[in-house]
Structures are given as C-alpha cells and as structure tokens.
Write an enzyme that holds these catalytic residues in place. Structure first.
Site, PDB file in Angstrom:
ATOM      1  N   SER A   1     -65.143  20.977  21.848  1.00 19.83           N
ATOM      2  CA  SER A   1     -63.908  21.726  22.077  1.00 19.83           C
ATOM      3  C   SER A   1     -62.713  20.892  22.499  1.00 19.83           C
ATOM      4  O   SER A   1     -61.601  21.417  22.586  1.00 19.83           O
ATOM      5  CB  SER A   1     -64.150  22.826  23.113  1.00 19.83           C
TER       6      SER A   1
ATOM      7  N   SER B   1     -62.497  25.076  21.403  1.00 16.53           N
ATOM      8  CA  SER B   1     -61.898  26.164  22.152  1.00 16.53           C
ATOM      9  C   SER B   1     -60.634  25.753  22.904  1.00 16.53           C
ATOM     10  O   SER B   1     -59.937  26.597  23.462  1.00 16.53           O
ATOM     11  CB  SER B   1     -62.916  26.726  23.146  1.00 16.53           C
TER      12      SER B   1
ATOM     13  N   LYS C   1     -56.277  24.791  30.940  1.00 19.15           N
ATOM     14  CA  LYS C   1     -56.980  25.668  30.004  1.00 19.15           C
ATOM     15  C   LYS C   1     -57.393  26.954  30.706  1.00 19.15           C
ATOM     16  O   LYS C   1     -57.855  26.937  31.836  1.00 19.15           O
ATOM     17  CB  LYS C   1     -58.211  24.938  29.448  1.00 19.15           C
TER      18      LYS C   1
END
Length: 498
Positions: free
Chosen positions: A174, A150, A74
């Site tokens: 997230s 996210s 990520k």
C-alpha cells in the site's frame, strides 16, 4: 515564497528555509492549503482539513529536522488527538481520536505541522482508493485513473504538490503500489522498524507497517532516521541502524550480485511495459559493474497469497466483531463494503489450526528469502504488473455485491476462501509482486523510472534482506541522480518546474 518554489523543494529543503529565516512555517502551511484548493477539488486526495489548527501549530513550532513542514496523515491508524479518523468506513464516520498514536508523536518530534487526513479505501483493504464514504481519489497524472491504494490519497497529495511527504502505510503493497502508479519514491521498511500503538502490537500479524510516501530519497531517508525505534511493548522489533540513513545513502555501492524476475508469482499476466521498466534498471546496474541475473526465489507465490488472504479474513472478522461489541449489535452487509463483508464472513470459518498453519508459512517464506539473499544482495521485480487501472475498473457493481454475498452465505469454509481469491483476483493481477515483502518482513521500495506510452507512471520494486534499508537507499539515491529517475517530469501539477 511563491507557490512554484514550494512545489520545487522537498521537505528537507523547506525545513532548512524555515530554520534559515528564508520563509516561515505559517507561509508553508498557507502555500500547502493554496495548492490543496487548486488540486483537491478534482483529485479528492484530502478528506479532512485542519487549517486553523495547523496555522496555530505553525506559529510556535521550533524543533526537528522537518521543522515547519506541512504534512498529511493517512486516514487509518495514524491518529491525531481530537481529529476524526474514519478508516474510510461509514461505520466510523463519527469517530474521533482520543490521542496521538506513537507514530504521530514521532512526526510531532520531527517538527511537522499536520494539515489533515488523506483518503483511503475502507479499512485499507484495496489497491485502489474509492471508498463509498469519502468518494473516489484520482491520479494527478490523469484524472481517469486511480492513484492506487490503500495509501492512494497520500500518493495523490504528494504527486500533486499539496505536501512534499505524507503519512502512509503498507500491509500488502500500500506504499509501493501507489508509488508505482504516481511516480513517487515508496519505501516499506523492515518489520518492527517504525512505531506502533499504543495498544496495537501486531498490525495484520506483522504484515502492515507505517511509513511515508515522498518525492525525494533523502526525505524518506531522513524520515527513517526520525522514526526508527525499538519499542519494548511492541510484538516485533528490529535492531536500530547505528548510522544515519541520510549519510549512508551517499556512500558508493560495492559490486553486488542481484537477482530479478518479470514473472508474476501467482501466474497472472505482466505487461510488456512493466518488463521494460525492469530491464531499464537491470541494464543500468550491469553498466555500473553489478552482476545481475534472472532468478526467482524458491517461494510458492500462490500459496503465499492464499495464506495472506486467510490472514485478512481472520483480521477483518476480529475487527468487525470488536465494532459490533461497541455498537451492541450485529453489523449488516449493507453497512460495509463488499470486501470487508466477504473477509469477515470467511474469517468466521477459519479455524485456529488453519490460522496458525498459515502464519507458519510466512516464516518458511522468510527463511527461503534469507537463503536467496545469501547469493543475491537484492531482488528486483516490477512494482506493479501494469500502470494504474481506470477509475471504477476494480470496484464491484451492486449486482456483483449481491451475487458474491449470496455465494458466501451458501459456501463451506474451503469454498469461502476460494471466493475471497476470486474476488481479489482482478486487483491482484495489477499487484502480484508486493505482498511477499510484507509476509517476510523485508524492506522493499518502488523506484519511479518508467512512463508508459500512454503517459502513466510505472515503478520498479527492489527488495533487500531484513534490516538493509541502507542498501536500498544507497541504490535509490544513485538512481535518483541518474537519467533513469522520472520523478515528477511530465506531471501536469509540476509542469512549470520541468
């Protein structure tokens, strides 16, 4: 190996094939990039590729339970030495990591090969993934909808078959929110379970934790075995699980008392389909002999969220002040997205007393949830109150941005927090259930067990007492082996496999 075989297997299976000489790490990396070239132009899941470096690493990799398996990390916090990592922010578009994070080091030890970075909203602040810097990420199930956030890029990458597992993080849902929107398995571990830093001890005051998104329960279980750690320098620690999660998940569950709720803790609407998804799991568990009843914990959901946003305000004010020090100048409102700016401005008006009082309420909620779990082993809710929003639905317009910035400039401290609430309310309406586990530090997971009439996934969340990831994984494995589990059935990127 053919690409369809690559798609069919999880990370554990792929690694076993490497170790057994049935394939090679180089072949897996090439297949991952082949799938990336097919899926990414439409989805925009991957925002940075490192094909040359990955092939070099694949050539010599010879260790770990995930030996030779390609993985994407990520694009925030999960730093790879020498690689650009932007946190989805224009201000950081030229930043390169000075070293591997402790989290990434554990992935190296596990034998993964890093193929790039996935998209994330600016500073991971939203439950959608539409940053100005890298553009919109789309849902593999339907390109007009969001994969969530996210960890939206990570979810899109796993749900389109680019990689079987991807690095993710969860500061308010997230991991679980994008898992719900893309029919993945999403586990948020207990606070302090996985590596942090170096030099970062309390990410979002302990609300945020790094882990993964996966398509199989055993991949997440094996990742938890590989990642769990006690760091002496970390602010938060949890005792090591002494067994192995990949073994425990196969053990039969004893009869349990389980509570559930389909009511939003902040009073927002919950779709009939989200309720139906919960009832599916409830009925399944009752048929297995568990005692299940509708019971909410004694936690003030609205106050919890107000305290969550107050923390976000203080954290963003601090983060942007640190960036300003590095830049040697103030950051302008047109250099960051609306949410970042509004939280920064609100955070500048938060007193130390209010911030401390807010954090104390997290401990109160943790105590209340501990009391709840003295009666109920698990707590079930929808993961999200509805299936994924459409692309652009939750992104403010230029006019919205100008209006809210002007209102923030005129507001006093209390009014600023109300503006933050109003700004996030449309997105909170989609995901009001996930933040509780972040503030209490409990483990929670999203199970892929429902497809709406419109053909979009919708997950069910299950929470357990701190340290009881083993219980969640046992239940998850049992559901995975049942007709309830949807997984990639109906996903166009896996059509040949279903």
């Amino acid at each position: 190996m053919l690409r369809k075989e690559y798609l069919k297997n999880d990370a554990i299976s792929l690694s076993k094939m490497v170790k057994d000489g049935e394939t090679t790490a180089i072949e897996l990396v090439n297949l991952s990039f082949e799938q990336m070239k097919l899926a990414n132009p439409l989805l925009n899941a991957v925002v940075h590729e490192r094909q040359h470096e990955a092939l070099n690493e694949a050539e010599v990799i010879n260790r770990g339970v995930f030996q030779g398996v390609p993985i994407l990390m990520k694009n925030i916090g999960q730093t790879i030495m020498g690689e650009p990592i932007t946190s989805g922010a224009e201000l950081l578009k030229s930043y390169k990591a000075h070293g591997d994070s402790n989290f990434v080091k554990k992935f190296r030890e596990a034998g993964f090969v890093f193929t790039g970075y996935t998209n994330t909203p600016e500073f991971a602040l939203k439950n959608i993934t539409e940053p100005v810097l890298h553009g919109v990420t789309r849902n593999p199930w339907h390109k007009d909808f969001s994969p969530g956030g996210s960890s939206g890029g990570a979810a899109a990458a796993v749900a389109s078959g680019i990689v079987p597992v991807a690095g993710a993080s969860d500061g308010g849902g997230s991991i679980r929110i994008p898992a719900s929107f893309t029919s993945l398995f999403g586990l948020k571990p207990t606070r302090g379970r996985t590596p942090v830093g170096p030099g970062v001890g309390r990410e979002w005051q302990g609300a945020a934790i790094n882990f993964v998104l996966s398509r199989s329960v055993r991949d997440s279980a094996a990742m938890l075995d590989a990642l769990q750690v006690v760091q002496p320098e970390a602010a938060f620690q949890t005792p090591l699980f002494l067994g192995r999660y990949v073994n425990r998940m196969y053990e039969e569950l004893e009869p349990m008392h389980i509570g559930f709720s389909t009511t939003s803790p902040v009073g927002t609407p919950v779709s009939d389909e989200a309720k139906e998804a919960v009832y599916k799991l409830v009925s399944y568990l009752e048929n297995l002999g568990h005692h299940v009843e509708e019971k909410d914990p004694d936690v003030d959901g609205k106050q919890i969220m107000r305290n969550y946003y107050l923390m976000n305000s203080g954290e963003m004010a601090t983060s942007l002040r640190q960036l300003e020090r590095g830049l040697g100048r103030d950051i302008r409102s047109d250099e960051v997205e609306l949410e970042s700016w509004m939280l920064k401005e609100a955070g500048k008006s938060v007193s130390a007393m209010d911030f401390s009082d807010s954090l104390a309420s997290w401990d109160t909620a943790a105590s209340q949830m501990h009391d709840y779990h003295q009666t109920y082993d698990l707590f079930i809710t929808p993961t999200t109150a509805d299936s994924a929003p459409e692309i652009g639905e939750l992104t403010p317009t230029i006019a919205d941005k100008a209006r809210m910035i002007e209102a923030m400039e005129k507001a006093n401290a209390g009014e600023k927090q109300e503006l933050i609430w109003d700004m996030f309310l449309p997105s909170l309406t989609y995901s009001p259930f996930t933040q509780l586990a972040n503030l209490t530090g409990q483990p929670a997971m999203s199970l892929p067990i429902h497809i709406t009439k419109a053909g979009l996934p919708l997950g069910v969340q299950v929470m357990a007492e701190k340290g009881r990831e083993d219980l969640l994984l046992q239940l998850a494995k049992q559901v995975e082996d049942s007709p309830l589990w949807v997984g990639m059935k109906g996903n166009p990127y896996f059509a040949e496999e279903n």
